[in-house]
Motif scaffolding. Structure first.
Motif, PDB file in Angstrom:
ATOM      1  N   GLN A  87      -3.816   7.236   0.672  1.00  0.00           N
ATOM      2  CA  GLN A  87      -2.767   6.261   0.002  1.00  0.00           C
ATOM      3  C   GLN A  87      -3.377   7.437  -1.694  1.00  0.00           C
ATOM      4  O   GLN A  87      -4.056   7.317  -1.469  1.00  0.00           O
TER       5      GLN A  87
ATOM      6  N   ARG B 196     -12.241   4.706   3.896  1.00  0.00           N
ATOM      7  CA  ARG B 196     -11.294   5.165   2.800  1.00  0.00           C
ATOM      8  C   ARG B 196     -12.365   5.923   2.473  1.00  0.00           C
ATOM      9  O   ARG B 196     -13.231   6.195   2.939  1.00  0.00           O
TER      10      ARG B 196
ATOM     11  N   HIS C  21      -7.369  -8.007   7.419  1.00  0.00           N
ATOM     12  CA  HIS C  21      -7.061  -7.971   8.432  1.00  0.00           C
ATOM     13  C   HIS C  21      -7.631  -7.826   9.341  1.00  0.00           C
ATOM     14  O   HIS C  21      -8.934  -6.998   9.432  1.00  0.00           O
TER      15      HIS C  21
ATOM     16  N   HIS D  84      -5.167  -8.522   0.659  1.00  0.00           N
ATOM     17  CA  HIS D  84      -5.280  -9.222   1.870  1.00  0.00           C
ATOM     18  C   HIS D  84      -6.444  -8.740   3.056  1.00  0.00           C
ATOM     19  O   HIS D  84      -7.253  -8.501   2.484  1.00  0.00           O
TER      20      HIS D  84
ATOM     21  N   HIS E 207      -9.312  -7.304   0.771  1.00  0.00           N
ATOM     22  CA  HIS E 207     -10.072  -6.578  -0.103  1.00  0.00           C
ATOM     23  C   HIS E 207      -8.417  -6.167  -1.469  1.00  0.00           C
ATOM     24  O   HIS E 207      -7.130  -5.934  -0.592  1.00  0.00           O
TER      25      HIS E 207
ATOM     26  N   ARG F 163       0.900  -1.124  -0.272  1.00  0.00           N
ATOM     27  CA  ARG F 163       0.243   0.242  -0.268  1.00  0.00           C
ATOM     28  C   ARG F 163       0.655   1.399   0.205  1.00  0.00           C
ATOM     29  O   ARG F 163       1.324   1.273   0.993  1.00  0.00           O
TER      30      ARG F 163
ATOM     31  N   LEU G 111      -7.667   3.122   9.848  1.00  0.00           N
ATOM     32  CA  LEU G 111      -8.004   2.650  10.355  1.00  0.00           C
ATOM     33  C   LEU G 111      -7.862   2.232  11.948  1.00  0.00           C
ATOM     34  O   LEU G 111      -7.086   3.245  12.675  1.00  0.00           O
TER      35      LEU G 111
ATOM     36  N   HIS H 218      -7.444  -3.232  -4.102  1.00  0.00           N
ATOM     37  CA  HIS H 218      -7.515  -1.871  -5.049  1.00  0.00           C
ATOM     38  C   HIS H 218      -6.414  -1.713  -6.438  1.00  0.00           C
ATOM     39  O   HIS H 218      -5.972  -2.289  -6.992  1.00  0.00           O
TER      40      HIS H 218
ATOM     41  N   VAL I  41       1.003   4.565   0.999  1.00  0.00           N
ATOM     42  CA  VAL I  41       0.356   5.405   2.207  1.00  0.00           C
ATOM     43  C   VAL I  41       1.450   5.910   2.441  1.00  0.00           C
ATOM     44  O   VAL I  41       2.509   5.943   3.326  1.00  0.00           O
TER      45      VAL I  41
ATOM     46  N   ASP J 138      -6.806   7.156   4.319  1.00  0.00           N
ATOM     47  CA  ASP J 138      -7.070   6.105   4.915  1.00  0.00           C
ATOM     48  C   ASP J 138      -7.537   6.021   6.602  1.00  0.00           C
ATOM     49  O   ASP J 138      -6.335   6.562   7.097  1.00  0.00           O
TER      50      ASP J 138
ATOM     51  N   PHE K 198      -6.184   0.323  14.054  1.00  0.00           N
ATOM     52  CA  PHE K 198      -5.187  -0.595  14.531  1.00  0.00           C
ATOM     53  C   PHE K 198      -4.164   0.263  15.737  1.00  0.00           C
ATOM     54  O   PHE K 198      -3.947  -1.063  16.593  1.00  0.00           O
TER      55      PHE K 198
ATOM     56  N   PHE L 245      -4.948   5.606  13.568  1.00  0.00           N
ATOM     57  CA  PHE L 245      -4.598   5.380  11.442  1.00  0.00           C
ATOM     58  C   PHE L 245      -4.606   6.678  10.845  1.00  0.00           C
ATOM     59  O   PHE L 245      -5.435   6.193  10.650  1.00  0.00           O
TER      60      PHE L 245
END
Ligand code: GTQ
Ligand code: FE2
Length: 363
Positions: free
Chosen positions: A109, A128, A122, A120, A161, A84, A177, A163, A86, A175, A179, A105
């Motif tokens: 991107q 987005r 997760h 991938h 997903h 990615r 996230l 892109h 980013v 983006d 995490f 986070f």
């Protein structure tokens, strides 16, 4: 061990019971420390704080700078090699931690014409928010969603997903996230699929999920207990006109403007269990009342321009600028033209845990 001066300080200069108790305590702390223990009473008020304590700083990233640097990164690494491509928006008070707020986070991107970002999945959920370009897609669980500016796209926990950009223009999006929150629980898993599965096969029609679940009807047998929305792309084209209707109806909140929050259409719950998002319109000359809440919030301006005052610090924003308001800091928005702000925070996670609080007219 206490110094002689400390031992004397509360006892008329004479060593006595006070000296004894201080020395006894210190000796005790040293002994329990060797057993990996410590006295709560020395840290009580800093671990059970009276009010939220945050390391997060209010900050704005201006799109002019961001876009130029993100475009430059396109000459340094491909989306495929990067996995990615980013650039992380790092909160200046938490550099090196890949955090915009303590739990979220944020990054920008970019995907160039002809590029792909391989599939991938997760545990971390992603959203987005499209800033620039037209016609790149994200494929989520076998459904391709072509994107336009202002579109709000979700990628739920464990959804595969990838892109791609078959258009002629670069596409850039924000983006966000969760995490940092997932990693706080130390509960992160991810699969990076091997080469032959780089792009998912499409198993559903493009845009099926919004058509099926976002139209006031549901297909027979649609699940009603999902903890995340079945809709992948909440398009700006569908959401934006609703703000004008709210404004016309006079439904303008004194702090938040004419605002809608994105929901799971099946049950009215948040789009994701960990993150919630809103879109708000502010009339020209809006002077918002102060507000604060325990969710640190990431904002993006999609139209217009204005300022947000966060405890005296003034963040100036225009189209595609991204800014952060930390938890429990009083803030208010001001506009010089009609403006639209997208926002996202960890409010649903806090609400699920029963810890979210907000305060109007915060003084
Ligand atoms: O597009 O799948 O900014 O997995 C960070 C992690 C984007 C993504 C990020 C990711 C992605
Ligand atoms: Fe991802």
């Amino acid at each position: 061990m206490p110094t002689a001066a400390a031992a004397k300080s509360k006892s008329n200069g004479k060593p006595g019971p006070k000296h004894n108790i201080d020395a006894m305590r210190e000796a005790f702390y040293e002994r329990i420390s060797k057993r990996d223990m410590a006295p709560l009473w020395k840290v009580m008020s800093s671990v059970v704080t009276k009010e939220p304590v945050t390391r997060c700083a209010p900050h704005v990233w201006h799109y002019d700078d961001v876009k130029a640097l993100v475009m430059e990164s396109g000459g340094l690494i491909s989306a495929e090699e990067a996995l990615r491509r980013v650039l992380i928006l790092e909160n200046p008070a938490m550099r090196g931690e890949s955090k915009a707020t303590n739990t979220l986070f944020a990054g920008i991107q970019m995907i160039l014409p002809g590029e792909v970002a391989p599939a991938h999945r997760h545990v971390s959920s992603a959203i987005r928010f499209v800033l620039d370009g037209e016609g790149a897609y994200t494929a989520v669980e076998g459904e391709k969603s072509f994107m336009s500016p202002g579109d709000f796209v979700i990628t739920a926990n464990w959804a595969p997903h990838d892109h791609g950009n078959p258009s002629k223009k670069p596409m850039l999006w924000l983006d966000v996230l969760d995490f940092p929150a997932v990693n706080f629980f130390e509960a992160s898993f991810a699969d990076y699929f091997d080469d032959k599965n780089k792009m998912q096969n499409t198993t559903r029609g493009d845009g099926d999920s919004l058509a099926f679940y976002g139209s006031g009807v549901l297909p027979d047998g649609a699940p009603t207990t999902l903890n995340r929305s079945p809709v992948i792309n909440y398009t700006y084209a569908r959401t934006r006109p609703i703000l004008d209707r709210l404004k016309k109806a006079g439904e303008i909140d004194k702090s938040h403007g004419a605002r809608v929050h994105y929901v799971n259409p099946v049950n009215g719950g948040p789009v994701l269990p960990t993150m919630g998002a809103s879109l708000a319109l502010f009339p020209k000359g809006f002077k918002g009342e102060k507000y604060r809440a325990t969710d640190g919030t990431i904002f993006v301006c999609t139209e217009g321009g204005g300022t947000t005052t966060v405890e005296g610090k003034v963040l100036e924003w225009g189209v595609n600028d991204v800014f952060v308001v930390p938890p429990w800091k009083r803030y208010s928005h001001q506009t010089n033209k009609e403006s639209v702000l997208f926002s996202i925070s960890d409010r649903p996670a806090q609400e699920a845990l029963g810890i979210w609080r907000g305060q109007r007219n915060a003084s």
